[in-house]
Design a protein around this motif. Structure first.
Motif, PDB file in Angstrom:
ATOM      1  N   ALA A 155      50.522 -96.971  18.306  1.00  0.00           N
ATOM      2  CA  ALA A 155      51.908 -97.164  18.762  1.00  0.00           C
ATOM      3  C   ALA A 155      52.450 -95.879  19.382  1.00  0.00           C
ATOM      4  O   ALA A 155      53.132 -95.920  20.409  1.00  0.00           O
ATOM      5  CB  ALA A 155      52.786 -97.617  17.592  1.00  0.00           C
ATOM      6  N   ARG A 156      52.110 -94.741  18.769  1.00  0.00           N
ATOM      7  CA  ARG A 156      52.568 -93.460  19.340  1.00  0.00           C
ATOM      8  C   ARG A 156      51.887 -93.181  20.672  1.00  0.00           C
ATOM      9  O   ARG A 156      52.478 -92.632  21.596  1.00  0.00           O
ATOM     10  CB  ARG A 156      52.280 -92.312  18.359  1.00  0.00           C
ATOM     11  CG  ARG A 156      53.298 -92.211  17.231  1.00  0.00           C
ATOM     12  CD  ARG A 156      53.143 -90.883  16.474  1.00  0.00           C
ATOM     13  NE  ARG A 156      51.816 -90.738  15.858  1.00  0.00           N
ATOM     14  CZ  ARG A 156      51.496 -91.253  14.667  1.00  0.00           C
ATOM     15  NH1 ARG A 156      52.396 -91.913  13.959  1.00  0.00           N
ATOM     16  NH2 ARG A 156      50.287 -91.086  14.174  1.00  0.00           N
ATOM     17  N   ALA A 157      50.607 -93.582  20.782  1.00  0.00           N
ATOM     18  CA  ALA A 157      49.857 -93.305  22.014  1.00  0.00           C
ATOM     19  C   ALA A 157      50.279 -94.217  23.175  1.00  0.00           C
ATOM     20  O   ALA A 157      50.086 -93.866  24.338  1.00  0.00           O
ATOM     21  CB  ALA A 157      48.361 -93.456  21.750  1.00  0.00           C
ATOM     22  N   HIS A 158      50.828 -95.395  22.863  1.00  0.00           N
ATOM     23  CA  HIS A 158      51.205 -96.362  23.921  1.00  0.00           C
ATOM     24  C   HIS A 158      52.637 -96.839  23.730  1.00  0.00           C
ATOM     25  O   HIS A 158      52.881 -98.040  23.522  1.00  0.00           O
ATOM     26  CB  HIS A 158      50.251 -97.563  23.909  1.00  0.00           C
ATOM     27  CG  HIS A 158      48.810 -97.172  24.037  1.00  0.00           C
ATOM     28  ND1 HIS A 158      48.246 -96.784  25.227  1.00  0.00           N
ATOM     29  CD2 HIS A 158      47.832 -97.069  23.112  1.00  0.00           C
ATOM     30  CE1 HIS A 158      46.970 -96.473  25.028  1.00  0.00           C
ATOM     31  NE2 HIS A 158      46.700 -96.633  23.757  1.00  0.00           N
ATOM     32  N   PRO A 159      53.608 -95.915  23.820  1.00  0.00           N
ATOM     33  CA  PRO A 159      55.007 -96.291  23.559  1.00  0.00           C
ATOM     34  C   PRO A 159      55.556 -97.283  24.590  1.00  0.00           C
ATOM     35  O   PRO A 159      56.523 -97.981  24.314  1.00  0.00           O
ATOM     36  CB  PRO A 159      55.755 -94.948  23.619  1.00  0.00           C
ATOM     37  CG  PRO A 159      54.884 -94.051  24.423  1.00  0.00           C
ATOM     38  CD  PRO A 159      53.465 -94.503  24.199  1.00  0.00           C
ATOM     39  N   ASP A 160      54.891 -97.368  25.756  1.00  0.00           N
ATOM     40  CA  ASP A 160      55.341 -98.294  26.794  1.00  0.00           C
ATOM     41  C   ASP A 160      55.197 -99.755  26.371  1.00  0.00           C
ATOM     42  O   ASP A 160      55.992-100.596  26.758  1.00  0.00           O
ATOM     43  CB  ASP A 160      54.527 -98.040  28.075  1.00  0.00           C
ATOM     44  CG  ASP A 160      53.029 -97.883  27.776  1.00  0.00           C
ATOM     45  OD1 ASP A 160      52.682 -97.223  26.752  1.00  0.00           O
ATOM     46  OD2 ASP A 160      52.202 -98.436  28.529  1.00  0.00           O
ATOM     47  N   ARG A 161      54.157-100.083  25.600  1.00  0.00           N
ATOM     48  CA  ARG A 161      53.990-101.493  25.243  1.00  0.00           C
ATOM     49  C   ARG A 161      54.219-101.784  23.758  1.00  0.00           C
ATOM     50  O   ARG A 161      54.372-102.934  23.369  1.00  0.00           O
ATOM     51  CB  ARG A 161      52.612-102.023  25.678  1.00  0.00           C
ATOM     52  CG  ARG A 161      51.441-101.522  24.893  1.00  0.00           C
ATOM     53  CD  ARG A 161      50.144-102.211  25.347  1.00  0.00           C
ATOM     54  NE  ARG A 161      48.978-101.505  24.834  1.00  0.00           N
ATOM     55  CZ  ARG A 161      48.363-101.820  23.699  1.00  0.00           C
ATOM     56  NH1 ARG A 161      48.774-102.838  22.978  1.00  0.00           N
ATOM     57  NH2 ARG A 161      47.322-101.120  23.295  1.00  0.00           N
ATOM     58  N   PHE A 162      54.224-100.756  22.881  1.00  0.00           N
ATOM     59  CA  PHE A 162      54.374-100.999  21.442  1.00  0.00           C
ATOM     60  C   PHE A 162      55.830-100.938  21.002  1.00  0.00           C
ATOM     61  O   PHE A 162      56.593-100.079  21.460  1.00  0.00           O
ATOM     62  CB  PHE A 162      53.646 -99.910  20.647  1.00  0.00           C
ATOM     63  CG  PHE A 162      52.241-100.268  20.236  1.00  0.00           C
ATOM     64  CD1 PHE A 162      51.990-100.899  19.030  1.00  0.00           C
ATOM     65  CD2 PHE A 162      51.166 -99.928  21.054  1.00  0.00           C
ATOM     66  CE1 PHE A 162      50.694-101.211  18.633  1.00  0.00           C
ATOM     67  CE2 PHE A 162      49.862-100.229  20.678  1.00  0.00           C
ATOM     68  CZ  PHE A 162      49.625-100.866  19.470  1.00  0.00           C
ATOM     69  N   VAL A 163      56.204-101.833  20.081  1.00  0.00           N
ATOM     70  CA  VAL A 163      57.462-101.706  19.343  1.00  0.00           C
ATOM     71  C   VAL A 163      57.095-101.829  17.865  1.00  0.00           C
ATOM     72  O   VAL A 163      56.389-102.763  17.470  1.00  0.00           O
ATOM     73  CB  VAL A 163      58.454-102.823  19.737  1.00  0.00           C
ATOM     74  CG1 VAL A 163      59.670-102.801  18.816  1.00  0.00           C
ATOM     75  CG2 VAL A 163      58.884-102.666  21.190  1.00  0.00           C
ATOM     76  N   VAL A 164      57.521-100.866  17.048  1.00  0.00           N
ATOM     77  CA  VAL A 164      57.223-100.902  15.611  1.00  0.00           C
ATOM     78  C   VAL A 164      58.370-101.618  14.895  1.00  0.00           C
ATOM     79  O   VAL A 164      59.535-101.274  15.066  1.00  0.00           O
ATOM     80  CB  VAL A 164      57.043 -99.481  15.046  1.00  0.00           C
ATOM     81  CG1 VAL A 164      56.718 -99.542  13.541  1.00  0.00           C
ATOM     82  CG2 VAL A 164      55.926 -98.744  15.789  1.00  0.00           C
ATOM     83  N   ILE A 165      57.984-102.654  14.131  1.00  0.00           N
ATOM     84  CA  ILE A 165      58.962-103.468  13.407  1.00  0.00           C
ATOM     85  C   ILE A 165      58.819-103.174  11.913  1.00  0.00           C
ATOM     86  O   ILE A 165      57.706-103.209  11.383  1.00  0.00           O
ATOM     87  CB  ILE A 165      58.664-104.977  13.644  1.00  0.00           C
ATOM     88  CG1 ILE A 165      58.626-105.328  15.135  1.00  0.00           C
ATOM     89  CG2 ILE A 165      59.630-105.856  12.860  1.00  0.00           C
ATOM     90  CD1 ILE A 165      59.952-105.489  15.812  1.00  0.00           C
ATOM     91  N   ASP A 166      59.912-102.913  11.233  1.00  0.00           N
ATOM     92  CA  ASP A 166      59.878-102.696   9.779  1.00  0.00           C
ATOM     93  C   ASP A 166      59.701-104.055   9.099  1.00  0.00           C
ATOM     94  O   ASP A 166      60.633-104.858   9.034  1.00  0.00           O
ATOM     95  CB  ASP A 166      61.183-102.016   9.344  1.00  0.00           C
ATOM     96  CG  ASP A 166      61.303-101.931   7.820  1.00  0.00           C
ATOM     97  OD1 ASP A 166      60.326-102.261   7.115  1.00  0.00           O
ATOM     98  OD2 ASP A 166      62.381-101.527   7.353  1.00  0.00           O
TER      99      ASP A 166
END
Ligand code: TYD
Length: 207
Positions: free
Chosen positions: A171-182
């Motif tokens: 997620a850190r390496a591809h912030p353009d496509r990742f969204v982290v959900i809690d």
């Protein structure tokens, strides 16, 4: 738009995939809900080979080939035709699962995963929702619905902890496509967060 849902076992992605699909259909979108390994008849056959049996049944390298073969069939038969017909494809797991579960958690085989992906898959999701959760909570949830598909759950809590860290690193390496959900919150709170993220992305994608 191709949307993938990722996370450790028990992170609630399958429930969220269903809720997201229903919410999008209610807004008038044409949606295909699918999953990996599987999502096409051939890939579902491969699913049985990789998810049932002893944890040491396949080496990590052999698994990379099996999961990628399943993904290729899933792409050809299900994902690409649906995208071509203008549908939104929501897939419960995609290539990031192979990067993490086969590429990272049993030695570093990320190069094999990435080279094979480039050769025979060659496409990333437009949006990846990462359902992030403490592995102890995830394992307790996953154990509650144990069936015959338990090979990966059988690898134990350290494996899931490494998997969580691996997903967060992607997620850190591809912030353009990742969204982290809690994913530690109740299902309704997670679902409204997920829908808001997807609608924002669809709004940006519209001409
Ligand atoms: P899934 O059906 O999503 O199970 P769960 O709902 O418990 O998360 O995935 C089945 C298992 O397959 C899961 O333990 C992760 C594993 N898996 C891989 O190891 N590599 C892959 O490429 C994929 C798609 C799944």
């Amino acid at each position: 738009m191709l949307i993938s849902l990722e996370g450790i076992d028990g992170s609630g992605k399958s429930t969220q995939a269903r809720l997201l699909g229903e919410a999008l259909v209610a807004r008038g979108h044409a949606v295909v809900l699918t999953r990996e390994p599987g999502g096409s008849p051939g890939a579902e056959e491969i699913r049985r080979l990789v998810l049932e049996g002893d944890p040491s049944r396949w080496s990590a390298e052999t698994e990379i080939l099996l999961f990628t073969a399943a993904r290729r069939d899933h792409m050809e038969r299900t994902i690409l035709p649906a995208l071509a017909a203008g549908r939104i494809v929501v897939t419960d797991r995609f290539a990031d699962s192979t990067r993490v579960f086969q590429g990272l958690t049993r030695g570093d085989l990320t190069e094999i995963v990435d080279r094979l992906h480039a050769l025979v898959i060659g496409r990333e999701p437009d949006l990846t929702l990462l359902f992030d959760l403490d592995p102890a909570t995830g394992l307790a949830r996953a154990r509650g619905r144990r069936g015959h598909e338990e090979r990966f759950e059988d690898f134990g809590p350290e494996f899931q902890a490494r998997a969580r860290a691996g997903f967060l690193a992607l997620a850190r390496a591809h912030p353009d496509r990742f969204v982290v959900i809690d994913a530690a919150r109740d299902a309704a709170a997670v679902a409204s967060d997920v829908l808001a993220q997807v609608l924002a992305r669809l709004g940006r994608a519209a001409p």
